[in-house]
Design a protein around this motif. Structure first.
Motif, PDB file in Angstrom:
ATOM      1  N   SER A 135       0.830  -1.204   0.000  1.00  0.00           N
ATOM      2  CA  SER A 135       0.000   0.000   0.000  1.00  0.00           C
ATOM      3  C   SER A 135       0.866   1.256   0.000  1.00  0.00           C
ATOM      4  O   SER A 135       0.573   2.234  -0.689  1.00  0.00           O
ATOM      5  CB  SER A 135      -0.915  -0.015   1.222  1.00  0.00           C
ATOM      6  N   SER A 136       1.959   1.230   0.759  1.00  0.00           N
ATOM      7  CA  SER A 136       2.858   2.391   0.810  1.00  0.00           C
ATOM      8  C   SER A 136       3.533   2.627  -0.535  1.00  0.00           C
ATOM      9  O   SER A 136       3.718   3.782  -0.951  1.00  0.00           O
ATOM     10  CB  SER A 136       3.919   2.178   1.894  1.00  0.00           C
ATOM     11  N   SER A 137       3.905   1.554  -1.221  1.00  0.00           N
ATOM     12  CA  SER A 137       4.553   1.720  -2.521  1.00  0.00           C
ATOM     13  C   SER A 137       3.580   2.303  -3.543  1.00  0.00           C
ATOM     14  O   SER A 137       3.966   3.104  -4.392  1.00  0.00           O
ATOM     15  CB  SER A 137       5.119   0.385  -3.017  1.00  0.00           C
ATOM     16  N   ASP A 138       2.298   1.912  -3.469  1.00  0.00           N
ATOM     17  CA  ASP A 138       1.294   2.499  -4.354  1.00  0.00           C
ATOM     18  C   ASP A 138       1.163   3.999  -4.116  1.00  0.00           C
ATOM     19  O   ASP A 138       1.025   4.781  -5.058  1.00  0.00           O
ATOM     20  CB  ASP A 138      -0.068   1.830  -4.125  1.00  0.00           C
ATOM     21  N   ARG A 139       1.206   4.408  -2.866  1.00  0.00           N
ATOM     22  CA  ARG A 139       0.956   5.806  -2.531  1.00  0.00           C
ATOM     23  C   ARG A 139       2.204   6.672  -2.650  1.00  0.00           C
ATOM     24  O   ARG A 139       2.154   7.777  -3.195  1.00  0.00           O
ATOM     25  CB  ARG A 139       0.402   5.909  -1.109  1.00  0.00           C
ATOM     26  N   TYR A 140       3.336   6.191  -2.145  1.00  0.00           N
ATOM     27  CA  TYR A 140       4.527   7.035  -2.039  1.00  0.00           C
ATOM     28  C   TYR A 140       5.567   6.786  -3.132  1.00  0.00           C
ATOM     29  O   TYR A 140       6.507   7.569  -3.285  1.00  0.00           O
ATOM     30  CB  TYR A 140       5.182   6.841  -0.670  1.00  0.00           C
ATOM     31  N   GLY A 141       5.428   5.697  -3.887  1.00  0.00           N
ATOM     32  CA  GLY A 141       6.348   5.460  -4.991  1.00  0.00           C
ATOM     33  C   GLY A 141       7.056   4.123  -4.873  1.00  0.00           C
ATOM     34  O   GLY A 141       7.667   3.816  -3.858  1.00  0.00           O
ATOM     35  N   ARG A 142       6.963   3.337  -5.930  1.00  0.00           N
ATOM     36  CA  ARG A 142       7.534   1.987  -5.895  1.00  0.00           C
ATOM     37  C   ARG A 142       9.061   2.021  -5.955  1.00  0.00           C
ATOM     38  O   ARG A 142       9.737   1.178  -5.384  1.00  0.00           O
ATOM     39  CB  ARG A 142       6.930   1.178  -7.037  1.00  0.00           C
ATOM     40  N   LYS A 143       9.612   2.991  -6.679  1.00  0.00           N
ATOM     41  CA  LYS A 143      11.068   3.125  -6.731  1.00  0.00           C
ATOM     42  C   LYS A 143      11.624   3.468  -5.348  1.00  0.00           C
ATOM     43  O   LYS A 143      12.646   2.905  -4.926  1.00  0.00           O
ATOM     44  CB  LYS A 143      11.459   4.210  -7.734  1.00  0.00           C
ATOM     45  N   LYS A 144      10.972   4.376  -4.645  1.00  0.00           N
ATOM     46  CA  LYS A 144      11.425   4.746  -3.298  1.00  0.00           C
ATOM     47  C   LYS A 144      11.423   3.533  -2.380  1.00  0.00           C
ATOM     48  O   LYS A 144      12.348   3.328  -1.580  1.00  0.00           O
ATOM     49  CB  LYS A 144      10.524   5.845  -2.720  1.00  0.00           C
ATOM     50  N   LEU A 198      18.051   3.412 -12.988  1.00  0.00           N
ATOM     51  CA  LEU A 198      17.281   2.894 -14.113  1.00  0.00           C
ATOM     52  C   LEU A 198      15.777   2.774 -13.897  1.00  0.00           C
ATOM     53  O   LEU A 198      15.014   2.921 -14.859  1.00  0.00           O
ATOM     54  CB  LEU A 198      17.826   1.515 -14.515  1.00  0.00           C
ATOM     55  N   VAL A 199      15.351   2.469 -12.700  1.00  0.00           N
ATOM     56  CA  VAL A 199      13.924   2.195 -12.493  1.00  0.00           C
ATOM     57  C   VAL A 199      13.132   3.499 -12.439  1.00  0.00           C
ATOM     58  O   VAL A 199      13.461   4.385 -11.651  1.00  0.00           O
ATOM     59  CB  VAL A 199      13.710   1.386 -11.194  1.00  0.00           C
ATOM     60  N   PRO A 200      12.098   3.653 -13.266  1.00  0.00           N
ATOM     61  CA  PRO A 200      11.277   4.878 -13.207  1.00  0.00           C
ATOM     62  C   PRO A 200      10.339   4.840 -12.008  1.00  0.00           C
ATOM     63  O   PRO A 200       9.941   3.769 -11.551  1.00  0.00           O
ATOM     64  CB  PRO A 200      10.488   4.820 -14.514  1.00  0.00           C
ATOM     65  N   GLU A 201       9.997   6.022 -11.513  1.00  0.00           N
ATOM     66  CA  GLU A 201       9.077   6.098 -10.392  1.00  0.00           C
ATOM     67  C   GLU A 201       7.642   5.911 -10.885  1.00  0.00           C
ATOM     68  O   GLU A 201       7.287   6.339 -11.983  1.00  0.00           O
ATOM     69  CB  GLU A 201       9.208   7.464  -9.696  1.00  0.00           C
ATOM     70  N   SER A 202       6.848   5.240 -10.113  1.00  0.00           N
ATOM     71  CA  SER A 202       5.419   5.100 -10.407  1.00  0.00           C
ATOM     72  C   SER A 202       4.682   5.037  -9.087  1.00  0.00           C
ATOM     73  O   SER A 202       5.161   4.439  -8.129  1.00  0.00           O
ATOM     74  CB  SER A 202       5.139   3.835 -11.228  1.00  0.00           C
ATOM     75  N   LYS A 203       3.540   5.684  -9.032  1.00  0.00           N
ATOM     76  CA  LYS A 203       2.755   5.678  -7.801  1.00  0.00           C
ATOM     77  C   LYS A 203       1.326   6.096  -8.100  1.00  0.00           C
ATOM     78  O   LYS A 203       1.015   6.585  -9.186  1.00  0.00           O
ATOM     79  CB  LYS A 203       3.366   6.604  -6.756  1.00  0.00           C
ATOM     80  N   ASN A 204       0.490   5.886  -7.134  1.00  0.00           N
ATOM     81  CA  ASN A 204      -0.912   6.288  -7.200  1.00  0.00           C
ATOM     82  C   ASN A 204      -1.119   7.340  -6.120  1.00  0.00           C
ATOM     83  O   ASN A 204      -1.337   6.998  -4.959  1.00  0.00           O
ATOM     84  CB  ASN A 204      -1.806   5.060  -6.966  1.00  0.00           C
ATOM     85  N   PRO A 205      -0.996   8.634  -6.440  1.00  0.00           N
ATOM     86  CA  PRO A 205      -1.029   9.682  -5.410  1.00  0.00           C
ATOM     87  C   PRO A 205      -2.292   9.674  -4.560  1.00  0.00           C
ATOM     88  O   PRO A 205      -2.277  10.114  -3.426  1.00  0.00           O
ATOM     89  CB  PRO A 205      -0.934  10.982  -6.222  1.00  0.00           C
ATOM     90  N   GLN A 206      -3.394   9.169  -5.116  1.00  0.00           N
ATOM     91  CA  GLN A 206      -4.627   9.094  -4.336  1.00  0.00           C
ATOM     92  C   GLN A 206      -4.784   7.740  -3.660  1.00  0.00           C
ATOM     93  O   GLN A 206      -5.877   7.327  -3.308  1.00  0.00           O
ATOM     94  CB  GLN A 206      -5.848   9.346  -5.234  1.00  0.00           C
ATOM     95  N   GLY A 207      -3.686   7.036  -3.484  1.00  0.00           N
ATOM     96  CA  GLY A 207      -3.735   5.700  -2.906  1.00  0.00           C
ATOM     97  C   GLY A 207      -4.165   5.708  -1.454  1.00  0.00           C
ATOM     98  O   GLY A 207      -4.233   6.731  -0.789  1.00  0.00           O
ATOM     99  N   ASP A 208      -4.446   4.516  -0.943  1.00  0.00           N
ATOM    100  CA  ASP A 208      -4.937   4.381   0.421  1.00  0.00           C
ATOM    101  C   ASP A 208      -3.836   4.632   1.434  1.00  0.00           C
ATOM    102  O   ASP A 208      -2.660   4.429   1.164  1.00  0.00           O
ATOM    103  CB  ASP A 208      -5.488   2.966   0.622  1.00  0.00           C
ATOM    104  N   ARG A 209      -4.253   5.059   2.610  1.00  0.00           N
ATOM    105  CA  ARG A 209      -3.307   5.274   3.700  1.00  0.00           C
ATOM    106  C   ARG A 209      -2.820   3.932   4.228  1.00  0.00           C
ATOM    107  O   ARG A 209      -3.585   2.968   4.285  1.00  0.00           O
ATOM    108  CB  ARG A 209      -3.974   6.072   4.824  1.00  0.00           C
ATOM    109  N   PRO A 210      -1.554   3.832   4.671  1.00  0.00           N
ATOM    110  CA  PRO A 210      -1.052   2.581   5.257  1.00  0.00           C
ATOM    111  C   PRO A 210      -1.859   2.198   6.498  1.00  0.00           C
ATOM    112  O   PRO A 210      -2.209   3.052   7.313  1.00  0.00           O
ATOM    113  CB  PRO A 210       0.394   2.913   5.618  1.00  0.00           C
ATOM    114  N   ASP A 211      -2.162   0.939   6.612  1.00  0.00           N
ATOM    115  CA  ASP A 211      -2.953   0.420   7.728  1.00  0.00           C
ATOM    116  C   ASP A 211      -2.003  -0.174   8.763  1.00  0.00           C
ATOM    117  O   ASP A 211      -1.741  -1.374   8.781  1.00  0.00           O
ATOM    118  CB  ASP A 211      -3.930  -0.636   7.193  1.00  0.00           C
ATOM    119  N   LEU A 212      -1.472   0.672   9.637  1.00  0.00           N
ATOM    120  CA  LEU A 212      -0.457   0.239  10.592  1.00  0.00           C
ATOM    121  C   LEU A 212      -1.031  -0.713  11.639  1.00  0.00           C
ATOM    122  O   LEU A 212      -0.378  -1.683  12.031  1.00  0.00           O
ATOM    123  CB  LEU A 212       0.177   1.462  11.273  1.00  0.00           C
ATOM    124  N   LEU A 213      -2.255  -0.445  12.109  1.00  0.00           N
ATOM    125  CA  LEU A 213      -2.856  -1.339  13.097  1.00  0.00           C
ATOM    126  C   LEU A 213      -3.113  -2.714  12.481  1.00  0.00           C
ATOM    127  O   LEU A 213      -2.904  -3.745  13.130  1.00  0.00           O
ATOM    128  CB  LEU A 213      -4.162  -0.740  13.629  1.00  0.00           C
TER     129      LEU A 213
END
Length: 504
Positions: A81-90, A198-213
């Motif tokens: 979920s975090s990679s969708d929201r904040y960036g898979r390359k990161k 080499l890896v391009p960044e990709s993300k879904n800025p409107q993605g869901d918040r991480p569910d830490l609980l």
């Protein structure tokens, strides 16, 4: 507003059916994934060395392996979920960095407790890596090439199985056990540089918040269940520690499901399980990982303790399993069979081969390597057919904008199945061994060392070999049952989809 992905990925994909550098990028992310896989397979070869040099019991060794799997499986969905929201390359870069630091700490550990803690830390980096790699594959490849790409991605798992034991054997023949973790560091550094370049960044800025609980609940729940399975043979299945651990595990898993059903941004959308295609693929993925993780845990002990091979020889003798998978996937056999046979039949065939291979190892591998070789090749063929088909089924049942979460689901199933396989089949081994010989030692080498005569040592060796055979057969039955169930669910889902299209 519908979620959108980063144009750096979507624009080239729309223009050409895939990112123009997709095959180079696939190579980079496979290198990152290989870092994690090498560590796990090298560790399996080192089990006897850890048993001797750290005075580790069988349960200690199981926790050295399972601590990583449990932490990783608990965090994979949140990492996806975090990679969708904040960036898979990161997330890829962060995962490589954390995994490298964890490897350094593990290599310098002085006790099993320190090693288990370091392995748990490495699980955090592994979670970030495993979700991001598959999510990037889904983003940069078109539907027509995705099955082949996932097959090559899955081949890296097999390269880890092939190279890891060999590399581990060489290292253990020349260096101390900690070197098996330190070799991860240069691979992690190379992978980090390649990802950044080499890896391009990709993300879904409107993605869901991480569910830490949700991550906390699932991690505690799975840890409780697996701890009960590991400790049951030693403490007793009805003992207070075992029952308490099992109760905590079940309670927290139930709380996890309840929480996921109630919150607006669940880590795992439970409504996915209404999709029969998703449920069938999930069932198969858990059982494949169960069979692979548990069988490799048993196989290295079989080769070294029963057949008397050294670490390097054991590594060489496990290679046919992985090389079979690599050969079949690189030649695209599985990708070509999928459209001809259909997903259900390919998965059923693959998991039947896996079960047959495990049974062959159990029944024919006790007296020599010939029977084991047959089992390894048949099992490798089964893995080559089943794994890419199931990964593709899971990913195709989840919306594309949830690619990270989908990869998290796939990785969670694999890691949980692997940890459960080590726990369950290890527990069967311990229970059978303890039932055949009355020994107070915590491991097979310790039991041999405490034996007072050659006859007693022979009885202990025979009991251990019998325990291995029993546990391998249990794994074969579980894999076969799971394969048939998964195929039936997937076939039913396909018929339902066809009926819906026809009625429309």
């Amino acid at each position: 507003m519908a979620p959108t992905a980063d144009p750096a990925i979507e624009a080239p994909k729309a223009a050409s059916g895939g990112h123009p550098q997709r095959w180079i990028i696939l190579g980079v992310i496979c290198l990152a994934q290989l870092t994690v896989l090498l560590d796990n397979t090298v560790l399996n070869v080192a089990i006897p060395s850890l048993t001797r040099e750290l005075d580790a019991s069988t349960s200690d060794i199981q926790w050295v392996i399972s601590a990583y799997s449990l932490v990783q499986s608990g965090l994979l969905l949140t990492a996806g979920s975090s990679s969708d929201r904040y960036g898979r390359k990161k997330m890829l870069a962060a995962g490589l960095a954390i995994f490298g630091v964890g490897s350094l700490v593990a290599g310098l550990a002085g006790t099993t407790g320190q090693l288990i803690a370091a392995r748990a830390g490495m699980g955090i980096g592994g979670a970030l890596l495993m979700t991001s790699t598959l999510a990037v594959v889904v983003q940069i490849f078109s539907d027509s090439e995705r099955v082949k790409a996932i097959g090559l991605w899955a081949t890296v798992n097999s390269l880890g199985f092939a190279v890891g034991p060999l590399l581990g054997g060489v290292m253990l023949d020349h260096f101390w056990w900690g070197s098996i973790f330190l070799i991860n560091i240069p691979v992690a550094v190379i992978g980090l540089v390649a990802v950044i370049a080499l890896v391009p960044e990709s993300k879904n800025p409107q993605g869901d918040r991480p569910d830490l609980l949700g991550a906390l609940l699932s991690t505690i729940g799975m840890t409780g269940v697996v701890y009960a399975i590991i400790s049951g043979p030693d403490d007793g299945w009805t003992s207070t520690p075992t029952l308490t651990s099992a109760a905590i595990g079940v309670l927290f898993m139930a709380a996890f499901v309840t929480w996921e059903l109630r919150i607006p941004y669940p880590m795992l959308d439970m409504h996915f399980f209404r999709n029969q295609k998703f449920t069938g693929a999930v069932t198969g993925a858990i059982l494949v990982a169960f069979g692979m993780g548990g069988s490799l845990f048993l196989l290295t002990q079989h080769l070294q303790f029963v057949l008397g091979y050294g670490p390097l020889e054991a590594g060489l003798h496990t290679a046919p399993l992985a090389l079979t998978v690599v050969a079949l996937n690189l030649t695209g056999v599985g990708a070509r069979l999928l459209p001809k046979m259909g997903t259900p039949l390919v998965i059923a065939t693959g998991m039947t081969c896996m079960a047959a291979g495990l049974a062959a190892i159990a029944l024919l591998g006790g007296d020599g390597y010939g029977g084991m070789l047959l089992g390894l090749v048949v099992m490798g063929a089964g893995i080559a057919f089943a794994m890419p088909a199931m990964a593709n089924a899971i990913m195709s049942a989840i919306p594309p904008e949830k690619a990270g979460v989908g990869a998290g689901v796939n990785g969670t199933l694999a890691e949980f199945g692997n940890g459960l396989g080590v726990a369950v089949l290890g527990a069967v081994l311990n229970a059978r061994f303890g039932a055949l010989v009355a020994v107070s030692a915590a491991s097979f080498p310790a039991a041999l060392a405490a034996a007072g005569s050659a006859g007693e040592r022979a009885r202990i060796s025979d009991a251990f070999a019998s325990g291995l055979e029993t546990s391998q057969l249990v794994g074969a039955v579980a894999v076969l049952t799971g394969g048939l169930l998964a195929a039936a669910l997937l076939r039913r889902a396909e018929r339902a989809e066809s009926a819906a299209v026809t009625s429309a």
